[in-house]
Write a protein that holds these residues in place. Sequence first.
Motif, mmCIF file in Angstrom:
data_model
loop_
_atom_site.group_PDB
_atom_site.id
_atom_site.type_symbol
_atom_site.label_atom_id
_atom_site.label_comp_id
_atom_site.label_asym_id
_atom_site.label_seq_id
_atom_site.Cartn_x
_atom_site.Cartn_y
_atom_site.Cartn_z
ATOM 1 N N LYS A 12 0.942 -0.739 0.296
ATOM 2 C CA LYS A 12 -0.205 -0.057 -0.037
ATOM 3 C C LYS A 12 1.056 1.432 -0.219
ATOM 4 O O LYS A 12 0.244 2.173 -0.965
ATOM 5 C CB LYS A 12 -0.510 -0.166 0.874
ATOM 6 N N HIS A 13 2.109 1.463 0.878
ATOM 7 C CA HIS A 13 2.783 2.391 1.287
ATOM 8 C C HIS A 13 3.742 2.551 -0.184
ATOM 9 O O HIS A 13 4.059 3.849 -0.604
ATOM 10 C CB HIS A 13 4.076 2.725 1.755
ATOM 11 N N GLU A 14 4.160 1.567 -0.752
ATOM 12 C CA GLU A 14 4.516 1.761 -2.334
ATOM 13 C C GLU A 14 4.070 1.804 -3.057
ATOM 14 O O GLU A 14 4.201 3.185 -3.932
ATOM 15 C CB GLU A 14 5.348 0.282 -2.844
ATOM 16 N N LEU A 15 2.407 2.253 -3.396
ATOM 17 C CA LEU A 15 1.686 1.912 -4.272
ATOM 18 C C LEU A 15 1.275 3.536 -4.261
ATOM 19 O O LEU A 15 1.780 4.296 -4.963
ATOM 20 C CB LEU A 15 0.627 1.506 -4.247
ATOM 21 N N TYR A 16 1.422 4.033 -3.016
ATOM 22 C CA TYR A 16 1.116 5.468 -2.337
ATOM 23 C C TYR A 16 2.408 6.228 -3.351
ATOM 24 O O TYR A 16 1.970 7.363 -3.285
ATOM 25 C CB TYR A 16 0.588 6.142 -1.293
ATOM 26 N N SER A 17 3.700 5.989 -2.881
ATOM 27 C CA SER A 17 4.515 6.574 -3.503
ATOM 28 C C SER A 17 4.713 6.748 -4.659
ATOM 29 O O SER A 17 4.921 7.537 -5.605
ATOM 30 C CB SER A 17 6.019 5.841 -2.917
ATOM 31 N N VAL A 18 4.593 5.353 -5.483
ATOM 32 C CA VAL A 18 4.966 5.254 -6.799
ATOM 33 C C VAL A 18 3.411 6.615 -7.635
ATOM 34 O O VAL A 18 3.837 7.093 -8.605
ATOM 35 C CB VAL A 18 4.250 3.736 -7.505
ATOM 36 N N ILE A 22 4.127 9.615 -10.284
ATOM 37 C CA ILE A 22 2.890 9.642 -11.233
ATOM 38 C C ILE A 22 2.967 11.056 -11.779
ATOM 39 O O ILE A 22 3.495 12.229 -12.319
ATOM 40 C CB ILE A 22 2.566 8.612 -11.716
ATOM 41 N N GLN A 23 1.905 11.435 -10.780
ATOM 42 C CA GLN A 23 1.535 12.363 -11.061
ATOM 43 C C GLN A 23 2.756 13.851 -10.516
ATOM 44 O O GLN A 23 2.214 15.260 -11.707
ATOM 45 C CB GLN A 23 0.732 12.662 -9.386
ATOM 46 N N GLN A 24 3.770 13.747 -9.974
ATOM 47 C CA GLN A 24 4.326 14.531 -9.558
ATOM 48 C C GLN A 24 5.204 14.868 -11.638
ATOM 49 O O GLN A 24 5.160 15.660 -11.398
ATOM 50 C CB GLN A 24 5.887 15.034 -8.987
ATOM 51 N N PHE A 25 5.732 13.620 -11.923
ATOM 52 C CA PHE A 25 6.504 13.672 -13.389
ATOM 53 C C PHE A 25 5.216 13.794 -14.170
ATOM 54 O O PHE A 25 6.222 14.164 -15.382
ATOM 55 C CB PHE A 25 7.374 13.109 -13.511
ATOM 56 N N ASP A 26 4.470 12.590 -14.620
ATOM 57 C CA ASP A 26 3.712 12.508 -15.603
ATOM 58 C C ASP A 26 2.113 12.931 -15.773
ATOM 59 O O ASP A 26 1.628 13.653 -16.042
ATOM 60 C CB ASP A 26 3.776 10.873 -15.606
ATOM 61 N N GLY A 27 1.530 12.580 -14.406
ATOM 62 C CA GLY A 27 0.444 12.418 -13.889
ATOM 63 C C GLY A 27 -1.159 11.953 -15.137
ATOM 64 O O GLY A 27 -1.808 12.049 -15.008
ATOM 65 N N SER A 28 -0.839 10.997 -15.342
ATOM 66 C CA SER A 28 -1.471 10.512 -17.028
ATOM 67 C C SER A 28 -2.786 9.537 -16.166
ATOM 68 O O SER A 28 -1.838 8.745 -15.403
ATOM 69 C CB SER A 28 -0.764 9.936 -18.243
ATOM 70 N N ASN A 29 -3.175 9.485 -16.676
ATOM 71 C CA ASN A 29 -4.516 8.056 -16.108
ATOM 72 C C ASN A 29 -3.926 6.131 -16.701
ATOM 73 O O ASN A 29 -3.964 6.066 -15.165
ATOM 74 C CB ASN A 29 -5.915 8.414 -15.855
ATOM 75 N N ALA A 35 0.229 1.207 -12.520
ATOM 76 C CA ALA A 35 0.729 1.276 -11.469
ATOM 77 C C ALA A 35 0.462 0.121 -10.636
ATOM 78 O O ALA A 35 0.168 -0.219 -9.613
ATOM 79 C CB ALA A 35 1.178 2.295 -10.814
ATOM 80 N N ILE A 36 -1.185 0.718 -10.293
ATOM 81 C CA ILE A 36 -1.934 0.011 -9.777
ATOM 82 C C ILE A 36 -2.477 -1.536 -9.877
ATOM 83 O O ILE A 36 -1.880 -2.042 -8.941
ATOM 84 C CB ILE A 36 -3.599 0.714 -9.831
ATOM 85 N N ALA A 37 -2.228 -1.672 -11.321
ATOM 86 C CA ALA A 37 -1.721 -3.370 -11.726
ATOM 87 C C ALA A 37 -1.025 -4.081 -11.238
ATOM 88 O O ALA A 37 -1.126 -4.503 -11.221
ATOM 89 C CB ALA A 37 -2.465 -3.602 -13.399
ATOM 90 N N LYS A 38 0.059 -3.311 -11.792
ATOM 91 C CA LYS A 38 1.454 -3.987 -11.455
ATOM 92 C C LYS A 38 1.811 -4.607 -9.691
ATOM 93 O O LYS A 38 2.115 -5.302 -9.305
ATOM 94 C CB LYS A 38 3.039 -3.197 -11.502
ATOM 95 N N ASN A 39 1.219 -3.304 -9.270
ATOM 96 C CA ASN A 39 1.679 -3.812 -7.422
ATOM 97 C C ASN A 39 0.087 -4.198 -6.621
ATOM 98 O O ASN A 39 1.069 -5.728 -6.560
ATOM 99 C CB ASN A 39 0.282 -2.701 -6.669
ATOM 100 N N ALA A 40 -0.928 -4.781 -8.042
ATOM 101 C CA ALA A 40 -2.124 -5.786 -7.557
ATOM 102 C C ALA A 40 -1.439 -7.156 -7.955
ATOM 103 O O ALA A 40 -1.699 -8.569 -7.551
ATOM 104 C CB ALA A 40 -3.510 -5.557 -8.139
ATOM 105 N N LEU A 41 -0.819 -7.294 -9.333
ATOM 106 C CA LEU A 41 -0.042 -8.621 -9.745
ATOM 107 C C LEU A 41 0.793 -9.038 -8.368
ATOM 108 O O LEU A 41 1.738 -10.064 -8.615
ATOM 109 C CB LEU A 41 0.690 -8.715 -11.197
#
Length: 113
Positions: A12-18, A22-29, A35-41
């Motif tokens: 959970k913390h890893e996902l929040y930091s990723v 993303i929001q800081q540098f890329d911001g795309s949905n 990132a969410i899918a990779k974390n869940a996998l």
Amino acid sequence: MSMFEGRKITPKHELYSVIAAIQQFDGSNSSVASAIAKNALDVDLGTFGNGGLSNYHFDEVTRNRLLAHARQDAAHAVAMAHVTAREVKSLKFIVLLLVLLVVALCIYLFVKL
């Protein structure tokens, strides 16, 4: 000394930091969704925090869990496709109404002048 030294980082913390990165540098949905899918996998495979597996040799429980999640993901994708199609249809109707309104307004102004 790192603020995480001696502390275990949870998925959970890893996902929040990723997501924050993303929001800081890329911001795309799509990047956030990836990132969410990779974390869940990683959580499903039990590979979070240990560098991942070099090959996929799943036991029956893990395989069944992955199949169940894949089916759930596919069902979710189909449902979202239907919702999106409905939204597009309603938006097309609204655009048509707006175009007709603009045409009617132009005709009214042309006749008045």
